[in-house]
Write a protein that holds these residues in place. Structure first.
Motif, PDB file in Angstrom:
ATOM      1  N   ARG A  67       0.969  -1.028  -0.418  1.00 33.19           N
ATOM      2  CA  ARG A  67      -0.094  -0.016   0.131  1.00 33.19           C
ATOM      3  C   ARG A  67       1.196   1.065  -0.157  1.00 33.19           C
ATOM      4  N   TYR A  68       2.110   1.343   0.440  1.00 30.92           N
ATOM      5  CA  TYR A  68       3.412   2.066   0.784  1.00 30.92           C
ATOM      6  C   TYR A  68       3.778   2.474  -0.111  1.00 30.92           C
ATOM      7  N   PHE A  69       4.958   0.684  -1.132  1.00 34.23           N
ATOM      8  CA  PHE A  69       5.757   0.830  -1.819  1.00 34.23           C
ATOM      9  C   PHE A  69       5.045  -0.237  -3.011  1.00 34.23           C
ATOM     10  N   SER A  70       5.388   0.564  -4.207  1.00 32.19           N
ATOM     11  CA  SER A  70       5.373  -0.363  -5.191  1.00 32.19           C
ATOM     12  C   SER A  70       6.665  -1.823  -5.573  1.00 32.19           C
ATOM     13  N   SER A  71       7.459  -2.069  -4.463  1.00 34.87           N
ATOM     14  CA  SER A  71       8.615  -3.423  -4.579  1.00 34.87           C
ATOM     15  C   SER A  71       9.208  -2.496  -3.540  1.00 34.87           C
ATOM     16  N   LYS A  72       9.972  -3.522  -3.231  1.00 32.71           N
ATOM     17  CA  LYS A  72      11.292  -3.966  -1.869  1.00 32.71           C
ATOM     18  C   LYS A  72      12.025  -3.028  -2.346  1.00 32.71           C
ATOM     19  N   GLU A  73      12.686  -2.627  -3.956  1.00 34.21           N
ATOM     20  CA  GLU A  73      13.814  -1.550  -4.398  1.00 34.21           C
ATOM     21  C   GLU A  73      12.720  -1.019  -3.351  1.00 34.21           C
ATOM     22  N   ASP A  74      11.832  -0.104  -4.284  1.00 34.22           N
ATOM     23  CA  ASP A  74      10.839   0.937  -3.707  1.00 34.22           C
ATOM     24  C   ASP A  74      11.110   1.807  -2.330  1.00 34.22           C
ATOM     25  N   VAL A  75      11.144   0.844  -1.486  1.00 34.32           N
ATOM     26  CA  VAL A  75      11.235   0.862   0.045  1.00 34.32           C
ATOM     27  C   VAL A  75      12.709   1.631   0.409  1.00 34.32           C
ATOM     28  N   LEU A  76      13.679   1.354  -0.668  1.00 35.68           N
ATOM     29  CA  LEU A  76      15.228   1.805  -0.604  1.00 35.68           C
ATOM     30  C   LEU A  76      15.221   3.377  -1.539  1.00 35.68           C
ATOM     31  N   PHE A  77      14.828   3.462  -2.659  1.00 41.36           N
ATOM     32  CA  PHE A  77      14.803   4.772  -3.167  1.00 41.36           C
ATOM     33  C   PHE A  77      13.541   5.894  -3.250  1.00 41.36           C
ATOM     34  N   ALA A  78      13.062   5.216  -1.833  1.00 34.64           N
ATOM     35  CA  ALA A  78      11.304   5.798  -1.789  1.00 34.64           C
ATOM     36  C   ALA A  78      11.714   7.391  -1.254  1.00 34.64           C
ATOM     37  N   GLN A  79      12.850   7.491  -0.296  1.00 36.10           N
ATOM     38  CA  GLN A  79      12.992   8.632   0.468  1.00 36.10           C
ATOM     39  C   GLN A  79      13.707   9.681  -0.717  1.00 36.10           C
ATOM     40  N   GLY A  80      14.432   9.291  -1.843  1.00 34.23           N
ATOM     41  CA  GLY A  80      15.280   9.934  -2.462  1.00 34.23           C
ATOM     42  C   GLY A  80      14.233  10.051  -3.647  1.00 34.23           C
ATOM     43  N   ASP A  81      12.992   9.706  -3.804  1.00 33.93           N
ATOM     44  CA  ASP A  81      12.166  10.079  -4.760  1.00 33.93           C
ATOM     45  C   ASP A  81      11.299  11.871  -3.932  1.00 33.93           C
ATOM     46  N   ARG A  82      11.664  11.534  -2.850  1.00 35.29           N
ATOM     47  CA  ARG A  82      11.149  12.694  -2.348  1.00 35.29           C
ATOM     48  C   ARG A  82      12.388  13.834  -1.936  1.00 35.29           C
ATOM     49  N   SER A  83      13.607  13.271  -1.485  1.00 33.37           N
ATOM     50  CA  SER A  83      14.172  14.379  -1.771  1.00 33.37           C
ATOM     51  C   SER A  83      14.080  15.320  -3.421  1.00 33.37           C
ATOM     52  N   LEU A  84      13.797  14.744  -4.787  1.00 35.10           N
ATOM     53  CA  LEU A  84      13.500  15.312  -5.777  1.00 35.10           C
ATOM     54  C   LEU A  84      12.817  16.297  -5.984  1.00 35.10           C
ATOM     55  N   THR A  85      11.588  15.979  -5.066  1.00 35.62           N
ATOM     56  CA  THR A  85      10.590  16.787  -5.325  1.00 35.62           C
ATOM     57  C   THR A  85      10.778  18.264  -4.418  1.00 35.62           C
ATOM     58  N   ARG A  86      11.383  17.805  -3.035  1.00 33.96           N
ATOM     59  CA  ARG A  86      11.839  19.173  -2.736  1.00 33.96           C
ATOM     60  C   ARG A  86      12.496  19.783  -2.913  1.00 33.96           C
ATOM     61  N   LEU A  87      13.833  19.535  -3.733  1.00 39.24           N
ATOM     62  CA  LEU A  87      14.485  20.073  -4.850  1.00 39.24           C
ATOM     63  C   LEU A  87      14.686  20.535  -6.330  1.00 39.24           C
ATOM     64  N   ILE A  88      13.246  19.793  -6.568  1.00 36.30           N
ATOM     65  CA  ILE A  88      12.179  20.712  -7.910  1.00 36.30           C
ATOM     66  C   ILE A  88      11.540  21.637  -7.126  1.00 36.30           C
ATOM     67  N   GLU A  89      11.153  21.699  -6.074  1.00 34.14           N
ATOM     68  CA  GLU A  89      10.162  22.665  -5.261  1.00 34.14           C
ATOM     69  C   GLU A  89      11.097  24.076  -4.703  1.00 34.14           C
ATOM     70  N   THR A  90      11.946  23.498  -4.611  1.00 34.91           N
ATOM     71  CA  THR A  90      13.071  24.577  -4.392  1.00 34.91           C
ATOM     72  C   THR A  90      13.421  25.388  -5.944  1.00 34.91           C
ATOM     73  N   LEU A  91      13.675  24.500  -6.647  1.00 34.52           N
ATOM     74  CA  LEU A  91      14.401  25.614  -7.574  1.00 34.52           C
ATOM     75  C   LEU A  91      13.220  25.926  -8.670  1.00 34.52           C
ATOM     76  N   GLN A  92      11.896  26.245  -8.193  1.00 29.88           N
ATOM     77  CA  GLN A  92      10.435  26.453  -8.115  1.00 29.88           C
ATOM     78  C   GLN A  92      10.405  28.028  -7.657  1.00 29.88           C
ATOM     79  N   GLY A  93      11.261  28.037  -6.446  1.00 29.40           N
ATOM     80  CA  GLY A  93      11.427  29.263  -6.181  1.00 29.40           C
ATOM     81  C   GLY A  93      12.209  30.319  -6.887  1.00 29.40           C
ATOM     82  N   GLU A  94      13.194  30.117  -7.040  1.00 33.63           N
ATOM     83  CA  GLU A  94      14.842  30.510  -8.032  1.00 33.63           C
ATOM     84  C   GLU A  94      14.164  31.474  -8.670  1.00 33.63           C
ATOM     85  N   PRO A  95      14.565  32.949  -8.503  1.00 27.79           N
ATOM     86  CA  PRO A  95      14.242  33.692  -9.772  1.00 27.79           C
ATOM     87  C   PRO A  95      15.093  33.308 -11.309  1.00 27.79           C
TER      88      PRO A  95
END
Length: 210
Positions: A67-95
């Motif tokens: 329900r939370y992760f699509s695969s065993k591998e996804d458990v390992l990389f899930a935090q990286g997906d959140r980091s990418l989202t945060r990175l993109i959101e930060t770049l969106q705020g750059e002039p």
């Protein structure tokens, strides 16, 4: 003593409160599954651990894990997906007038906050991936995905107007490598190096070269 929470349903408020509690509970479960999986992967090796064992360690069903992760591998990389989202959101705020390399450096500092909050988990992920060739290959593929997402955002934000495609790809790839090198050195060091300082150092050296 009762620990039940009484929710007074007011127009526009009751549902928000209930939803917030539910989301916090889901996030706690998600974090517990990730911590359990990391511990099992580190102790026994990624390939030797099953989803069923991760579920049993947290006293939930395998269905709950999926329900939370699509695969065993996804458990390992899930935090990286959140980091990418945060990175993109930060770049969106750059002039638009901020040079892309500087904007990327500032965005990387927002990621370091996440790494500093739970260095133990970052270290375990690095150890697990280093010991598993298939995961190293997958990590390299995911970095290419990060680069593509960042390039798309820089184009949308106008920070790379007038730059050639070659220069854009070079700057983004170099920035991603700078972050990876800084984190790798930070993880391997036992003297409590300052991750933010390492990020600034790698980017300063890139800036002199680029």
């Amino acid at each position: 003593m009762s620990h039940c929470v009484r929710i007074e349903v007011l127009p526009g408020f009751g549902i928000v409160i209930e939803s917030g509690l539910r989301e916090r509970k889901k996030e706690r479960t998600r974090q517990e599954l990730m911590r359990s999986a990391l511990r099992l992967f580190a102790d026994r090796g990624f390939d030797q651990v099953t989803v069923e064992e991760i579920a049993a360690d947290c006293e939930v069903s395998p269905r709950t894990v999926f329900r939370y992760f699509s695969s065993k591998e996804d458990v390992l990389f899930a935090q990286g997906d959140r980091s990418l989202t945060r990175l993109i959101e930060t770049l969106q705020g750059e002039p638009p007038d901020v040079p892309p390399l500087e904007g990327l450096r500032r965005a990387m500092h927002t990621l370091s906050e996440d790494y500093l909050e739970d260095k133990e988990a970052v270290v375990l992920r690095h150890q697990i991936m280093s010991a598993t060739p298939a995961l190293r290959t997958r990590a390299a593929e995911r970095q290419q995905g990060w680069e593509a997402a960042v390039i798309d955002q820089l184009r949308t934000g106008g920070q790379i107007s007038g730059m050639s495609d070659l220069d854009v790809r070079l700057v983004v790839a170099a920035a991603m490598t700078a972050l990876r090198v800084a984190v790798t050195v930070w993880v391997a060091d036992s003297t409590d190096l300052d991750l933010d300082h390492l990020i600034d150092t790698t980017f300063d050296r890139l800036r002199r070269g680029l």
